[in-house]
Design a protein around this motif. Structure first.
Motif, PDB file in Angstrom:
ATOM      1  N   ARG A 195     -52.219 -41.896 103.897  1.00 27.32           N
ATOM      2  CA  ARG A 195     -52.269 -40.573 103.269  1.00 27.32           C
ATOM      3  C   ARG A 195     -51.001 -39.781 103.587  1.00 27.32           C
ATOM      4  O   ARG A 195     -50.421 -39.142 102.707  1.00 27.32           O
ATOM      5  CB  ARG A 195     -53.505 -39.833 103.791  1.00 27.32           C
ATOM      6  CG  ARG A 195     -53.614 -38.388 103.342  1.00 27.32           C
ATOM      7  CD  ARG A 195     -53.910 -38.293 101.860  1.00 27.32           C
ATOM      8  NE  ARG A 195     -54.075 -36.896 101.454  1.00 27.32           N
ATOM      9  CZ  ARG A 195     -54.267 -36.501 100.207  1.00 27.32           C
ATOM     10  NH1 ARG A 195     -54.302 -37.398  99.230  1.00 27.32           N
ATOM     11  NH2 ARG A 195     -54.418 -35.216  99.920  1.00 27.32           N
ATOM     12  N   ARG A 196     -50.544 -39.832 104.846  1.00 31.60           N
ATOM     13  CA  ARG A 196     -49.321 -39.152 105.251  1.00 31.60           C
ATOM     14  C   ARG A 196     -48.128 -39.670 104.474  1.00 31.60           C
ATOM     15  O   ARG A 196     -47.282 -38.902 104.012  1.00 31.60           O
ATOM     16  CB  ARG A 196     -49.091 -39.331 106.760  1.00 31.60           C
ATOM     17  CG  ARG A 196     -50.017 -38.492 107.612  1.00 31.60           C
ATOM     18  CD  ARG A 196     -49.926 -38.827 109.083  1.00 31.60           C
ATOM     19  NE  ARG A 196     -48.532 -38.933 109.559  1.00 31.60           N
ATOM     20  CZ  ARG A 196     -48.210 -39.160 110.834  1.00 31.60           C
ATOM     21  NH1 ARG A 196     -49.165 -39.304 111.741  1.00 31.60           N
ATOM     22  NH2 ARG A 196     -46.953 -39.243 111.188  1.00 31.60           N
ATOM     23  N   ALA A 197     -48.056 -40.991 104.315  1.00 36.73           N
ATOM     24  CA  ALA A 197     -46.938 -41.574 103.574  1.00 36.73           C
ATOM     25  C   ALA A 197     -46.956 -41.111 102.113  1.00 36.73           C
ATOM     26  O   ALA A 197     -45.905 -40.771 101.544  1.00 36.73           O
ATOM     27  CB  ALA A 197     -47.015 -43.097 103.644  1.00 36.73           C
ATOM     28  N   ALA A 198     -48.147 -41.075 101.529  1.00 33.11           N
ATOM     29  CA  ALA A 198     -48.259 -40.658 100.126  1.00 33.11           C
ATOM     30  C   ALA A 198     -47.834 -39.204  99.958  1.00 33.11           C
ATOM     31  O   ALA A 198     -47.174 -38.844  98.963  1.00 33.11           O
ATOM     32  CB  ALA A 198     -49.696 -40.855  99.641  1.00 33.11           C
ATOM     33  N   LEU A 199     -48.211 -38.319 100.942  1.00 35.08           N
ATOM     34  CA  LEU A 199     -47.830 -36.902 100.856  1.00 35.08           C
ATOM     35  C   LEU A 199     -46.322 -36.731 100.948  1.00 35.08           C
ATOM     36  O   LEU A 199     -45.767 -35.755 100.417  1.00 35.08           O
ATOM     37  CB  LEU A 199     -48.520 -36.118 101.977  1.00 35.08           C
ATOM     38  CG  LEU A 199     -50.053 -35.982 101.858  1.00 35.08           C
ATOM     39  CD1 LEU A 199     -50.631 -35.352 103.123  1.00 35.08           C
ATOM     40  CD2 LEU A 199     -50.416 -35.151 100.630  1.00 35.08           C
ATOM     41  N   ASN A 200     -45.655 -37.666 101.589  1.00 35.86           N
ATOM     42  CA  ASN A 200     -44.199 -37.611 101.735  1.00 35.86           C
ATOM     43  C   ASN A 200     -43.474 -38.402 100.647  1.00 35.86           C
ATOM     44  O   ASN A 200     -42.259 -38.599 100.721  1.00 35.86           O
ATOM     45  CB  ASN A 200     -43.780 -38.135 103.120  1.00 35.86           C
ATOM     46  CG  ASN A 200     -44.217 -37.197 104.231  1.00 35.86           C
ATOM     47  OD1 ASN A 200     -44.134 -35.967 104.085  1.00 35.86           O
ATOM     48  ND2 ASN A 200     -44.698 -37.752 105.336  1.00 35.86           N
ATOM     49  N   GLY A 201     -44.262 -38.911  99.672  1.00 44.65           N
ATOM     50  CA  GLY A 201     -43.650 -39.635  98.571  1.00 44.65           C
ATOM     51  C   GLY A 201     -43.149 -41.013  98.934  1.00 44.65           C
ATOM     52  O   GLY A 201     -42.241 -41.556  98.280  1.00 44.65           O
ATOM     53  N   LYS A 202     -43.761 -41.612  99.937  1.00 48.13           N
ATOM     54  CA  LYS A 202     -43.335 -42.943 100.379  1.00 48.13           C
ATOM     55  C   LYS A 202     -44.466 -43.962 100.147  1.00 48.13           C
ATOM     56  O   LYS A 202     -45.641 -43.615 100.262  1.00 48.13           O
ATOM     57  CB  LYS A 202     -42.969 -42.919 101.864  1.00 48.13           C
ATOM     58  CG  LYS A 202     -41.780 -42.020 102.190  1.00 48.13           C
ATOM     59  CD  LYS A 202     -41.499 -42.040 103.681  1.00 48.13           C
ATOM     60  CE  LYS A 202     -40.315 -41.125 104.021  1.00 48.13           C
ATOM     61  NZ  LYS A 202     -40.027 -41.119 105.483  1.00 48.13           N
ATOM     62  N   ASP A 227     -53.090 -35.950 111.098  1.00 43.14           N
ATOM     63  CA  ASP A 227     -52.695 -36.125 112.497  1.00 43.14           C
ATOM     64  C   ASP A 227     -53.875 -35.938 113.437  1.00 43.14           C
ATOM     65  O   ASP A 227     -54.036 -36.658 114.428  1.00 43.14           O
ATOM     66  CB  ASP A 227     -51.582 -35.114 112.839  1.00 43.14           C
ATOM     67  CG  ASP A 227     -50.270 -35.441 112.150  1.00 43.14           C
ATOM     68  OD1 ASP A 227     -50.110 -36.622 111.725  1.00 43.14           O
ATOM     69  OD2 ASP A 227     -49.429 -34.543 112.018  1.00 43.14           O
ATOM     70  N   VAL A 228     -54.746 -34.963 113.116  1.00 40.28           N
ATOM     71  CA  VAL A 228     -55.930 -34.710 113.944  1.00 40.28           C
ATOM     72  C   VAL A 228     -56.856 -35.925 113.919  1.00 40.28           C
ATOM     73  O   VAL A 228     -57.374 -36.361 114.960  1.00 40.28           O
ATOM     74  CB  VAL A 228     -56.676 -33.451 113.455  1.00 40.28           C
ATOM     75  CG1 VAL A 228     -58.006 -33.310 114.193  1.00 40.28           C
ATOM     76  CG2 VAL A 228     -55.822 -32.208 113.677  1.00 40.28           C
ATOM     77  N   LEU A 229     -57.058 -36.489 112.721  1.00 43.84           N
ATOM     78  CA  LEU A 229     -57.930 -37.646 112.582  1.00 43.84           C
ATOM     79  C   LEU A 229     -57.382 -38.837 113.354  1.00 43.84           C
ATOM     80  O   LEU A 229     -58.124 -39.539 114.064  1.00 43.84           O
ATOM     81  CB  LEU A 229     -58.076 -38.019 111.101  1.00 43.84           C
ATOM     82  CG  LEU A 229     -58.857 -39.300 110.810  1.00 43.84           C
ATOM     83  CD1 LEU A 229     -60.290 -39.205 111.321  1.00 43.84           C
ATOM     84  CD2 LEU A 229     -58.858 -39.614 109.319  1.00 43.84           C
ATOM     85  N   ILE A 230     -56.079 -39.051 113.249  1.00 46.16           N
ATOM     86  CA  ILE A 230     -55.466 -40.181 113.951  1.00 46.16           C
ATOM     87  C   ILE A 230     -55.632 -40.017 115.460  1.00 46.16           C
ATOM     88  O   ILE A 230     -55.982 -40.962 116.185  1.00 46.16           O
ATOM     89  CB  ILE A 230     -53.975 -40.281 113.575  1.00 46.16           C
ATOM     90  CG1 ILE A 230     -53.832 -40.722 112.117  1.00 46.16           C
ATOM     91  CG2 ILE A 230     -53.257 -41.282 114.493  1.00 46.16           C
ATOM     92  CD1 ILE A 230     -52.399 -40.652 111.597  1.00 46.16           C
ATOM     93  N   GLY A 231     -55.409 -38.796 115.966  1.00 46.14           N
ATOM     94  CA  GLY A 231     -55.552 -38.548 117.402  1.00 46.14           C
ATOM     95  C   GLY A 231     -56.971 -38.807 117.872  1.00 46.14           C
ATOM     96  O   GLY A 231     -57.200 -39.386 118.946  1.00 46.14           O
ATOM     97  N   TYR A 232     -57.953 -38.386 117.062  1.00 44.94           N
ATOM     98  CA  TYR A 232     -59.349 -38.586 117.431  1.00 44.94           C
ATOM     99  C   TYR A 232     -59.698 -40.072 117.510  1.00 44.94           C
ATOM    100  O   TYR A 232     -60.349 -40.522 118.473  1.00 44.94           O
ATOM    101  CB  TYR A 232     -60.247 -37.888 116.402  1.00 44.94           C
ATOM    102  CG  TYR A 232     -61.714 -38.197 116.588  1.00 44.94           C
ATOM    103  CD1 TYR A 232     -62.455 -37.604 117.608  1.00 44.94           C
ATOM    104  CD2 TYR A 232     -62.363 -39.104 115.744  1.00 44.94           C
ATOM    105  CE1 TYR A 232     -63.800 -37.898 117.774  1.00 44.94           C
ATOM    106  CE2 TYR A 232     -63.707 -39.399 115.900  1.00 44.94           C
ATOM    107  CZ  TYR A 232     -64.418 -38.799 116.922  1.00 44.94           C
ATOM    108  OH  TYR A 232     -65.743 -39.089 117.095  1.00 44.94           O
TER     109      TYR A 232
END
Length: 525
Positions: free
Chosen positions: A134-141, A101-106
């Motif tokens: 990466r976020r999707a993969a961490l959520n199993g999607k 989330d930090v990277l996306i905001g930057y």
């Protein structure tokens, strides 16, 4: 009427064709147009495939003119690499959802607050997409890889993402096909080409591959084939003799050997064309190429060979070359002492150089009381024959020399060499040096090649026998040529008796040499 803008049909295949403006041709190898196979016979598919190439080349022209730094396709490729790199780093460092989330905001802040170039924008967007993935993969999607990253990701003509216009599937590369072609023709030992011919093919293939930039077969059309042949036609005829040639690039070879005052003969250029054409022909036979063979019809007119052919030695030249009689028992056998015997044998038998050098002691034998060379495994079937030993050689002490030899070989000092590991390889070079030192040369004024060589001994023998009015069929059996016609060739395969062959050999006379016979080394038979 069908729209064929930017299209041209050759045989049954559609090609993309686009003119290159004169001010940017220097960046396109000086070409006035670009021609690429679309790999299809279907006009509808060709019409669709052309637009990606139109966009690509127009963008490349803009880059050359300074209107942009990179083409959209180049930007998309670099952004795609950034996307993959970012995903890999996130995995390696075990970044969690908060870090993403930090990277996306930057990156969003960069896009919204700065004036980014097209490339900078695409790289930032690629990192945002990677973080989302990466976020999707961490959520199993699952997460679908983006088709585009840049501002100009949509082609204005096709209304499709730039990267959807995928590169044509990689076709058969010339280098790979040429290698497999040589492997195929060398597979059968009974049908393979000689190592020397293979080396010549490999030199031509290497030269062409260097010039064309490791092309695919479909990349080469008739115009490119013709251009290559024209370029290499200016090479020094001896360009390939250096041992370092294999390590040099095409440009280095042209710098060293190009713009020669004579250049390659049309006959040599035709051998280049023939060798290259065989690769395309083989590829078509095995189903790896379907287009037109670009080398067909590229042959150039050759001069009449009889006007520039090789010559026999003159009487004076023979006297020079055979001025030193061979030694029956040389104190220290060498290439020089061996060469004397080899030259005299050639002058009084017409045998080929390798036929002489390749003889073993066991192959010098008597038949019906006549000493003979028993030649086996010759260049041709007709080359396998008995050649009686001329009385002049016996007078010089050849039989005594023979009986003094130990081991298997008639001339044991000779070492195999060259592509085919011939025992005549190094002796041939020794003879050339010796001949030129004596001034025995006949340079062709047209191409500066020498019209005499070791084979001129053989030509001299045939000349002497013809002038002695001997029947051609008899001479053919002594020198190892096919007998003309089917009468003798088919119905008398065993040929002449050894006594008759001896009479043919004894017809070889050189008055200038034999007038000095009193000084010869007489052998004890």
């Amino acid at each position: 009427m069908a729209d064929t803008t930017y299209l041209k049909k050759r045989r049954q295949t559609w090609y993309f064709v686009m003119k290159i403006p004169s001010d940017v041709r220097h960046a396109f190898e000086g070409k006035s147009e670009v021609v690429k196979s679309l790999g299809t016979r279907d006009l509808t598919k060709a019409q669709s495939a052309r637009w990606a190439l139109v966009s690509e080349y127009k963008a490349r022209i803009d880059v050359v003119r300074g209107h942009r730094e990179l083409t959209p396709a180049e930007i998309e490729e670099m952004a795609g690499q950034e996307f993959d790199k970012a995903l890999k780093e996130m995995q390696e460092y075990g970044q969690d959802q908060n870090t993403c989330d930090v990277l996306i905001g930057y990156e969003i802040d960069r896009i919204e607050t700065r004036r980014l170039s097209d490339l900078e924008y695409a790289l930032s967007f690629a990192r945002i997409k990677a973080a989302n993935g990466r976020r999707a993969a961490l959520n199993g999607k699952p997460f679908e890889r983006p088709l585009t990253f840049g501002r100009s990701g949509i082609d204005p003509l096709t209304l499709l993402p730039v990267t959807v216009a995928k590169k044509k599937a990689k076709g058969a590369s010339f280098r790979d096909v040429a290698t497999r072609y040589l492997e195929e023709i060398q597979r059968d030992s009974a049908a393979r080409i000689t190592a020397q011919t293979q080396g010549q093919y490999e030199a031509v293939f290497r030269l062409f591959d260097q010039w064309a930039g490791s092309p695919e077969l479909d990349d080469i059309d008739r115009a490119k084939a013709s251009k290559f042949l024209t370029l290499v036609s200016s090479l020094d005829p001896h360009w390939g003799r250096s041992s370092k040639t294999k390590e040099r690039t095409f440009s280095e070879i042209m710098d060293l050997y190009g713009n020669h005052e004579v250049g390659l003969s049309n006959r040599t250029i035709n051998r280049f064309s023939m060798a290259l054409g065989l690769v395309w022909k083989w590829a078509k036979r095995v189903g790896e190429f379907n287009g037109e063979n670009p080398w067909e019809g590229q042959q150039r007119r050759e001069g009449e060979r009889r006007k520039v052919g090789k010559l026999p030695f003159t009487s004076d030249e023979l006297s020079l070359l055979l001025r030193d009689k061979p030694e029956v028992a040389p104190e220290k056998p060498s290439y020089e002492t061996t060469l004397r015997w080899v030259c005299w044998i050639a002058a009084y038998s017409g045998m080929r150089l390798n036929e002489i050098c390749n003889r073993t002691i066991a192959e010098i034998k008597q038949k019906d009381g006549v000493w003979c060379f028993d030649i086996t495994n010759a260049k041709t079937e007709a080359g396998d024959r008995l050649v009686p030993i001329h009385s002049r050689l016996i007078e010089l002490g050849f039989i005594d020399y023979l009986k003094r030899q130990k081991g298997d070989w008639l001339f044991p000092v000779l070492k195999p060499g060259g592509p085919d590991q011939k025992r005549s390889w190094y002796l041939s070079k020794t003879f050339t040096t010796y001949r030129r030192k004596l001034g025995v040369t006949h340079l062709n004024p047209d191409n500066k090649t020498d019209r005499v060589d070791f084979h001129s001994f053989r030509r001299s023998v045939i000349q002497v026998l013809e002038r002695a009015r001997l029947p051609q069929t008899e001479v053919a059996q002594v020198v190892g040529h096919e007998k003309a016609g089917i009468t003798f060739g088919t119905y008398n395969p065993d040929g002449l008796e050894v006594g008759t062959l001896r009479d043919v050999i004894e017809s070889i006379h050189y008055p200038a040499l034999e007038s000095n016979a009193s000084g010869s080394n007489v052998a004890a038979e």
